[in-house]
Design an enzyme around this catalytic site. Structure first.
Site, PDB file in Angstrom:
ATOM      1  CG  ASP A 114      -8.109  10.204   0.250  1.00  7.96           C
ATOM      2  OD1 ASP A 114      -8.224   9.475   1.251  1.00  7.96           O
ATOM      3  OD2 ASP A 114      -7.034  10.361  -0.355  1.00  7.96           O
ATOM      4  CG  ASP A 176      -3.996   6.711   4.537  1.00 10.52           C
ATOM      5  OD1 ASP A 176      -3.453   5.592   4.629  1.00 10.52           O
ATOM      6  OD2 ASP A 176      -3.362   7.746   4.320  1.00 10.52           O
TER       7      ASP A 176
HETATM    8  N1  GLY Z   1      -4.313  10.117   3.705  1.00 10.27           N
HETATM    9  C1  GLY Z   1      -3.013  10.500   3.310  1.00 10.27           C
HETATM   10  C2  GLY Z   1      -2.178  10.922   4.430  1.00 10.27           C
HETATM   11  O1  GLY Z   1      -2.487  10.702   5.587  1.00 10.27           O
HETATM   12  O2  GLY Z   1      -1.149  11.517   4.150  1.00 10.27           O
END
Ligand code: GLY
Length: 394
Positions: A114, A176
């Site tokens: 992330d 994601d």
């Molecule tokens: N990227 C993690 C979520 O969308 O919860």
């Protein structure tokens, strides 16, 4: 409406009479909230007040505390406010977050894929808007960390480190990440070096091959054998089941593929964004409110307003890359999602620091219908960009 109403909205005037009012309310709310929460890095609210994830000591090796994946969105909200108002006060608040995130570079075990969510809306936004060389360096550091997570056997970016998933995370990739790889496109464009872009496309192509179902929906987590690179299985992750369709994941896919198409010009990414957008649109309930999973039972009726805001932002991005005739239906659906949030799910009260209500982190999680900072971020991003030209964070 501000002077520079988006060209795309021509002909949709009836659908967007509410937009300027929403923009004004967002600015008014964020004006006092930013002052009240300056110095924090919020994720959600506790008794109406923002929490603070900037603590170095809180489970950083699990990605909590300062390494928490949403820690870029507070800074990102400030950069949205800088663009919407021109007020330098928000630069100061944004930079406080940016500097705090430097600690993450030292806490390697707590870092994950992330990095895009953390550094694109903070350091890279700062660099894009002000040209600050130190911010550029931070962004490039983060891009190298993300590129270093590529598994060349399977062609995917590894999601998490050992402390996640019972110590068995080497083969995990998640949808994601499509919104993290824009950090790699940026690094390639910035350095005129194709390596980062190649890693991003390597990952995007694996996602195209292994995450998508024939109807345009996609899985949340795909597990690969990290040595042979073979797809082993699918996990339901934050959705209902492995064969269901977690709505926020569909939103990440729409937006992520549309952004990949913008950076690469590749028709296959634009096609993927369209297909998953068409699927999403076909599942929007009559209410316009988005459930946590499109396959969930009627009860409990968990919503995820963050998914709605992300999907709306993705639909706008998609519409911008299509000609007027093809783009307009996507824009109309984005407006419908955003207006529904504006009318039914925005909290403008002084008793509450967040805006969007009824966000759900995970279908099977303990908490539902909470506030989540990135719900606010994507709602603001979408409304602002429909009202005035904005520099894209992605
Ligand atoms: N990227 C993690 C979520 O969308 O919860």
């Amino acid at each position: 409406m501000r002077k520079e109403r988006s060209r795309m909205l021509a002909g949709l005037e009836q659908d967007c009479v509410w937009l300027e009012e929403a923009r004004q309310k967002l600015i008014e709310k964020m004006e006092w909230v930013s002052r009240a929460s300056a110095g924090k890095i919020p994720y959600t609210t506790v008794n109406g007040r923002h929490d603070d994830r900037s603590d170095n000591s809180a489970d950083w090796d699990m990605g909590n505390g300062i390494n928490w994946w949403t820690n870029g969105f507070w800074g990102g909200i400030q950069w949205l406010m800088v663009q919407a108002t021109g007020d330098e006060r928000y630069v100061t608040i944004a930079r406080e977050t940016e500097v705090k995130l430097d600690r993450c570079f030292e806490l390697y075990e707590g870092l994950h894929h992330d990095t895009g969510f953390m550094w694109l809306p903070t350091a890279v936004a700062d660099y894009r808007l002000t040209g600050d060389p130190l911010s550029r360096r931070r962004g490039l550091h983060a891009a190298n960390l993300l590129a270093g997570r590529v598994n060349i056997n399977g062609g995917y970016i590894r999601a998490w480190n050992e402390s996640f998933f019972g110590g068995n995370a080497a083969g995990l990739a998640i949808i994601d990440c499509m919104m993290n790889i824009p950090l790699l496109y940026w690094a390639s464009e910035e350095l005129n070096d194709p390596r980062y872009r190649s890693v991003a496309m390597f990952h995007a192509d694996t996602v195209l091959r292994t995450f998508f179902r024939p109807d345009g929906s996609c899985s949340h987590i795909v597990e690969f054998d990290p040595v042979t690179g073979q797809k082993v299985r699918v996990h339901g992750g934050q959705g209902l089941r492995e064969d269901s369709s977690w709505t926020r994941g569909q939103g990440w896919a729409i937006y992520g593929f549309a952004v990949s198409a913008r950076h690469t010009g590749e028709a296959r990414y634009l096609q993927a964004a369209r297909k998953t957008a068409d699927y999403f649109i076909s599942r929007i309930p009559e209410s316009g409110l988005i459930p946590a999973d499109f396959e969930q039972p009627e009860v409990p009726a968990w919503e995820d307003c963050a998914a709605a805001a992300i999907a709306a932002s993705g639909l706008i991005e998609l519409a911008e890359q299509l000609d007027e005739k093809e783009g307009k239906p996507y824009l109309r659906q984005a407006l419908r999602l955003l207006k529904t949030l504006y009318v039914y799910r925005c909290n403008w009260s002084r008793e509450e620091d967040c805006i969007l209500e009824n966000c759900t982190a995970a279908y099977h999680g303990k908490e539902h219908h909470i506030h989540m900072i990135y719900g606010d971020y994507f709602f603001m991003e979408a409304v602002f960009r429909l009202c005035q030209p904005m520099v894209s964070m992605w």
